[in-house]
Design a protein around this motif. Structure first.
Motif, PDB file in Angstrom:
ATOM      1  N   LYS A 144      30.883  21.152  -5.623  1.00  0.00           N
ATOM      2  CA  LYS A 144      30.769  21.975  -6.948  1.00  0.00           C
ATOM      3  C   LYS A 144      29.316  22.195  -6.852  1.00  0.00           C
ATOM      4  N   TRP A 145      28.317  21.458  -6.645  1.00  0.00           N
ATOM      5  CA  TRP A 145      26.995  21.651  -6.555  1.00  0.00           C
ATOM      6  C   TRP A 145      26.348  22.563  -5.497  1.00  0.00           C
ATOM      7  N   PRO A 146      26.798  22.579  -4.268  1.00  0.00           N
ATOM      8  CA  PRO A 146      26.389  23.485  -3.001  1.00  0.00           C
ATOM      9  C   PRO A 146      27.117  24.910  -3.511  1.00  0.00           C
ATOM     10  N   PHE A 147      28.161  24.824  -4.161  1.00  0.00           N
ATOM     11  CA  PHE A 147      28.825  26.198  -4.107  1.00  0.00           C
ATOM     12  C   PHE A 147      27.899  27.015  -5.357  1.00  0.00           C
ATOM     13  N   LYS A 148      27.686  26.055  -6.453  1.00  0.00           N
ATOM     14  CA  LYS A 148      26.886  26.658  -7.350  1.00  0.00           C
ATOM     15  C   LYS A 148      25.639  27.049  -7.078  1.00  0.00           C
ATOM     16  N   ILE A 149      24.874  26.193  -6.172  1.00  0.00           N
ATOM     17  CA  ILE A 149      23.634  26.917  -5.770  1.00  0.00           C
ATOM     18  C   ILE A 149      23.784  28.224  -4.804  1.00  0.00           C
ATOM     19  N   LEU A 150      24.910  28.196  -4.145  1.00  0.00           N
ATOM     20  CA  LEU A 150      25.023  29.359  -3.271  1.00  0.00           C
ATOM     21  C   LEU A 150      25.407  30.803  -4.101  1.00  0.00           C
ATOM     22  N   ILE A 151      26.334  30.621  -5.119  1.00  0.00           N
ATOM     23  CA  ILE A 151      26.346  31.745  -6.172  1.00  0.00           C
ATOM     24  C   ILE A 151      25.169  32.048  -6.867  1.00  0.00           C
ATOM     25  N   ASN A 152      24.247  31.135  -7.341  1.00  0.00           N
ATOM     26  CA  ASN A 152      23.339  31.467  -7.927  1.00  0.00           C
ATOM     27  C   ASN A 152      22.182  32.192  -7.132  1.00  0.00           C
ATOM     28  N   GLY A 153      22.223  31.686  -5.929  1.00  0.00           N
ATOM     29  CA  GLY A 153      21.380  32.532  -4.960  1.00  0.00           C
ATOM     30  C   GLY A 153      21.469  33.880  -4.518  1.00  0.00           C
ATOM     31  N   ILE A 154      22.925  34.170  -4.420  1.00  0.00           N
ATOM     32  CA  ILE A 154      23.465  35.224  -4.307  1.00  0.00           C
ATOM     33  C   ILE A 154      23.130  36.533  -5.740  1.00  0.00           C
ATOM     34  N   ILE A 155      23.457  35.665  -6.812  1.00  0.00           N
ATOM     35  CA  ILE A 155      23.161  36.602  -8.207  1.00  0.00           C
ATOM     36  C   ILE A 155      21.487  36.777  -8.127  1.00  0.00           C
ATOM     37  N   GLY A 156      20.734  36.035  -7.930  1.00  0.00           N
ATOM     38  CA  GLY A 156      19.373  36.315  -7.765  1.00  0.00           C
ATOM     39  C   GLY A 156      18.832  37.323  -6.767  1.00  0.00           C
ATOM     40  N   LEU A 157      19.843  37.084  -5.675  1.00  0.00           N
ATOM     41  CA  LEU A 157      19.228  38.420  -4.625  1.00  0.00           C
ATOM     42  C   LEU A 157      19.674  39.742  -5.167  1.00  0.00           C
ATOM     43  N   VAL A 158      20.834  39.711  -5.681  1.00  0.00           N
ATOM     44  CA  VAL A 158      21.257  40.940  -6.339  1.00  0.00           C
ATOM     45  C   VAL A 158      20.332  41.340  -7.349  1.00  0.00           C
ATOM     46  N   LEU A 159      20.007  40.466  -8.120  1.00  0.00           N
ATOM     47  CA  LEU A 159      19.089  40.707  -9.394  1.00  0.00           C
ATOM     48  C   LEU A 159      17.646  41.255  -8.669  1.00  0.00           C
ATOM     49  N   LEU A 160      17.260  40.580  -7.926  1.00  0.00           N
ATOM     50  CA  LEU A 160      16.043  41.000  -7.216  1.00  0.00           C
ATOM     51  C   LEU A 160      16.033  42.516  -6.532  1.00  0.00           C
ATOM     52  N   TYR A 161      17.169  42.653  -5.983  1.00  0.00           N
ATOM     53  CA  TYR A 161      17.384  44.022  -5.493  1.00  0.00           C
ATOM     54  C   TYR A 161      17.165  45.042  -6.392  1.00  0.00           C
ATOM     55  N   LEU A 162      18.051  44.942  -7.668  1.00  0.00           N
ATOM     56  CA  LEU A 162      18.064  45.799  -8.636  1.00  0.00           C
ATOM     57  C   LEU A 162      16.611  45.872  -9.330  1.00  0.00           C
ATOM     58  N   ALA A 163      15.914  44.965  -9.375  1.00  0.00           N
ATOM     59  CA  ALA A 163      14.744  44.912  -9.951  1.00  0.00           C
ATOM     60  C   ALA A 163      13.900  45.865  -9.012  1.00  0.00           C
ATOM     61  N   ASN A 164      13.817  45.859  -8.021  1.00  0.00           N
ATOM     62  CA  ASN A 164      13.274  46.901  -7.029  1.00  0.00           C
ATOM     63  C   ASN A 164      13.828  48.178  -7.108  1.00  0.00           C
ATOM     64  N   ILE A 165      14.927  48.472  -7.364  1.00  0.00           N
ATOM     65  CA  ILE A 165      15.438  49.661  -7.495  1.00  0.00           C
ATOM     66  C   ILE A 165      14.582  50.303  -8.856  1.00  0.00           C
ATOM     67  N   LEU A 166      14.898  49.523  -9.817  1.00  0.00           N
ATOM     68  CA  LEU A 166      14.505  50.060 -11.340  1.00  0.00           C
ATOM     69  C   LEU A 166      12.980  50.009 -10.912  1.00  0.00           C
ATOM     70  N   GLY A 167      12.476  49.134 -10.556  1.00  0.00           N
ATOM     71  CA  GLY A 167      10.891  49.091 -10.365  1.00  0.00           C
ATOM     72  C   GLY A 167      10.356  50.318  -9.674  1.00  0.00           C
ATOM     73  N   SER A 168      11.087  50.723  -8.637  1.00  0.00           N
ATOM     74  CA  SER A 168      10.639  51.933  -7.967  1.00  0.00           C
ATOM     75  C   SER A 168      10.149  53.081  -8.877  1.00  0.00           C
ATOM     76  N   TYR A 169      11.063  53.268 -10.142  1.00  0.00           N
ATOM     77  CA  TYR A 169      10.843  54.296 -10.804  1.00  0.00           C
ATOM     78  C   TYR A 169       9.640  54.260 -11.813  1.00  0.00           C
ATOM     79  N   LEU A 170       9.208  52.865 -11.949  1.00  0.00           N
ATOM     80  CA  LEU A 170       8.175  52.509 -12.705  1.00  0.00           C
ATOM     81  C   LEU A 170       6.904  52.179 -12.119  1.00  0.00           C
ATOM     82  N   GLY A 171       7.013  52.302 -10.660  1.00  0.00           N
ATOM     83  CA  GLY A 171       5.634  52.038  -9.923  1.00  0.00           C
ATOM     84  C   GLY A 171       5.335  50.758  -9.343  1.00  0.00           C
ATOM     85  N   PHE A 172       6.234  49.908  -9.269  1.00  0.00           N
ATOM     86  CA  PHE A 172       6.099  48.492  -8.715  1.00  0.00           C
ATOM     87  C   PHE A 172       7.272  48.083  -7.903  1.00  0.00           C
TER      88      PHE A 172
END
Length: 80
Positions: free
Chosen positions: A22-50
């Motif tokens: 359960k623990w390694p699987f949870k870390i993997l899922i959190n990492g994937i979600i974090g990476l997707v959120l980071l990518y989305l923040a970059n997409i939205l941030g490109s419109y705001l200049g960062f």
């Protein structure tokens, strides 16, 4: 009688294996979600200049902290 005994042993072993994995699987899922959120923040941030660099440090922050980590990275990028 033997079938019931071995069935219970198998069920106990399955529960133990699921608890261990359960623990390694949870870390993997959190990492994937974090990476997707980071990518989305970059997409939205490109419109705001960062943009936020996607590297091991930012991926770990986003993976471990989730949405608060993304907010922290955005604030850090905007003000520092």
């Amino acid at each position: 009688m033997d079938t019931l005994f071995f069935g219970l042993i198998g069920l106990v072993l399955l529960i133990i294996v699921l608890k261990i994995l359960k623990w390694p699987f949870k870390i993997l899922i959190n990492g994937i979600i974090g990476l997707v959120l980071l990518y989305l923040a970059n997409i939205l941030g490109s419109y705001l200049g960062f943009t936020i660099a996607i590297n091991a440090v930012t991926a770990l922050i986003a993976g471990f902290l989730g949405i608060p980590g993304i907010i922290l990275l955005v604030i850090f990028q905007l003000f520092f």
